[in-house]
Design a protein around this motif. Structure first.
Motif, mmCIF file in Angstrom:
data_model
loop_
_atom_site.group_PDB
_atom_site.id
_atom_site.type_symbol
_atom_site.label_atom_id
_atom_site.label_comp_id
_atom_site.label_asym_id
_atom_site.label_seq_id
_atom_site.Cartn_x
_atom_site.Cartn_y
_atom_site.Cartn_z
ATOM 1 N N ASN A 1 31.877 -9.917 -2.437
ATOM 2 C CA ASN A 1 30.608 -9.234 -2.242
ATOM 3 C C ASN A 1 30.605 -7.879 -2.942
ATOM 4 O O ASN A 1 31.604 -7.174 -2.966
ATOM 5 C CB ASN A 1 30.311 -9.058 -0.755
ATOM 6 C CG ASN A 1 28.832 -8.908 -0.493
ATOM 7 O OD1 ASN A 1 27.995 -9.327 -1.292
ATOM 8 N ND2 ASN A 1 28.494 -8.308 0.635
ATOM 9 N N THR B 1 25.745 -16.003 5.866
ATOM 10 C CA THR B 1 25.574 -17.262 6.600
ATOM 11 C C THR B 1 24.618 -18.217 5.894
ATOM 12 O O THR B 1 24.473 -19.362 6.313
ATOM 13 C CB THR B 1 25.043 -17.002 8.026
ATOM 14 O OG1 THR B 1 23.731 -16.439 7.949
ATOM 15 C CG2 THR B 1 25.981 -16.061 8.789
ATOM 16 N N ASP B 2 23.945 -17.757 4.805
ATOM 17 C CA ASP B 2 23.038 -18.660 4.098
ATOM 18 C C ASP B 2 23.654 -19.089 2.758
ATOM 19 O O ASP B 2 24.838 -18.867 2.514
ATOM 20 C CB ASP B 2 21.641 -18.046 3.936
ATOM 21 C CG ASP B 2 21.596 -16.881 2.951
ATOM 22 O OD1 ASP B 2 22.601 -16.608 2.270
ATOM 23 O OD2 ASP B 2 20.534 -16.246 2.854
ATOM 24 N N ASP C 1 25.662 -10.305 -1.550
ATOM 25 C CA ASP C 1 25.213 -11.306 -0.585
ATOM 26 C C ASP C 1 24.833 -10.606 0.715
ATOM 27 O O ASP C 1 25.704 -10.259 1.510
ATOM 28 C CB ASP C 1 26.319 -12.323 -0.333
ATOM 29 C CG ASP C 1 25.853 -13.468 0.547
ATOM 30 O OD1 ASP C 1 24.691 -13.454 0.995
ATOM 31 O OD2 ASP C 1 26.655 -14.388 0.784
ATOM 32 N N PRO C 2 23.531 -10.385 0.951
ATOM 33 C CA PRO C 2 23.115 -9.692 2.169
ATOM 34 C C PRO C 2 23.275 -10.530 3.432
ATOM 35 O O PRO C 2 23.286 -9.982 4.532
ATOM 36 C CB PRO C 2 21.643 -9.367 1.911
ATOM 37 C CG PRO C 2 21.191 -10.380 0.919
ATOM 38 C CD PRO C 2 22.394 -10.715 0.083
ATOM 39 N N ASP C 3 23.415 -11.863 3.285
ATOM 40 C CA ASP C 3 23.542 -12.739 4.453
ATOM 41 C C ASP C 3 24.566 -13.831 4.164
ATOM 42 O O ASP C 3 24.223 -14.897 3.644
ATOM 43 C CB ASP C 3 22.192 -13.364 4.792
ATOM 44 C CG ASP C 3 22.258 -14.249 6.031
ATOM 45 O OD1 ASP C 3 23.358 -14.383 6.640
ATOM 46 O OD2 ASP C 3 21.221 -14.822 6.394
#
Length: 168
Positions: free
Chosen positions: A88, A115-116, A111-113
């Motif tokens: 990241n 989990t996606d 990558d702000p999330d």
């Protein structure tokens, strides 16, 4: 000697491709759904495969490649990043001078999330012409999947997968 057919969603990108490689054929279309009614010895999906944001998108692109291959044909693609190798906020830059133009290019992956299945790719260009600075930027949302997802989806479509790992 071989014949190249290129496919892209973007008319401006196709116009540039035609200008750079006028000997090639270029068609507008989506790699997830295009059906060209012909078969090829090889299909290549390079950087554009990064824009598949879901497993369904990725599998549809693989299916399109499969549907356009002659028996014994080869599909070549790559995962620029996989979930397990992603770092990241990874950044890099380079500079270039050509024809009186100085360019500094900066690229950042974020990558702000986690989990996606997506990440942000941001590009910043510092362009100097005759000492005058212009700053351009571009942001792209791209897919990020585990390597096992790539392999599973390719095999579900019908491919025999041969993997090469080329990480720095």
């Amino acid at each position: 000697e071989f014949h190249i057919t290129g496919l892209d969603l973007s008319a401006p990108m196709l116009a540039l491709a035609r200008q750079l490689n006028p000997e090639c054929e270029y068609l507008i279309g989506d790699m997830r759904s295009a059906r060209l009614e012909r078969k090829f010895e090889a299909v290549i999906a390079a950087d554009s495969i990064d824009y598949m944001l879901t497993e369904a998108d990725l599998k549809a692109a693989f299916q399109t490649a499969w549907d356009h291959l002659l028996i014994g044909g080869v599909f070549c693609t790559y995962a620029e990043d996989t979930r397990e190798h992603f770092v990241n906020n990874k950044s890099f830059c380079f500079t270039e001078e050509k024809n009186g133009i100085d360019l500094a290019f900066f690229q950042n992956y974020y990558d702000p999330d986690p989990t996606d299945t997506t990440l942000e790719k941001t590009f910043v260009y510092l362009i100097r012409r005759a000492g005058q600075l212009t700053i351009e930027h571009d942001q792209h949302i791209c897919g990020l999947f585990p390597q096992a997802t790539w392999t599973r989806l390719l095999e579900e479509v019908g491919f025999e997968v041969e993997e090469l790992e080329l990480y720095d």
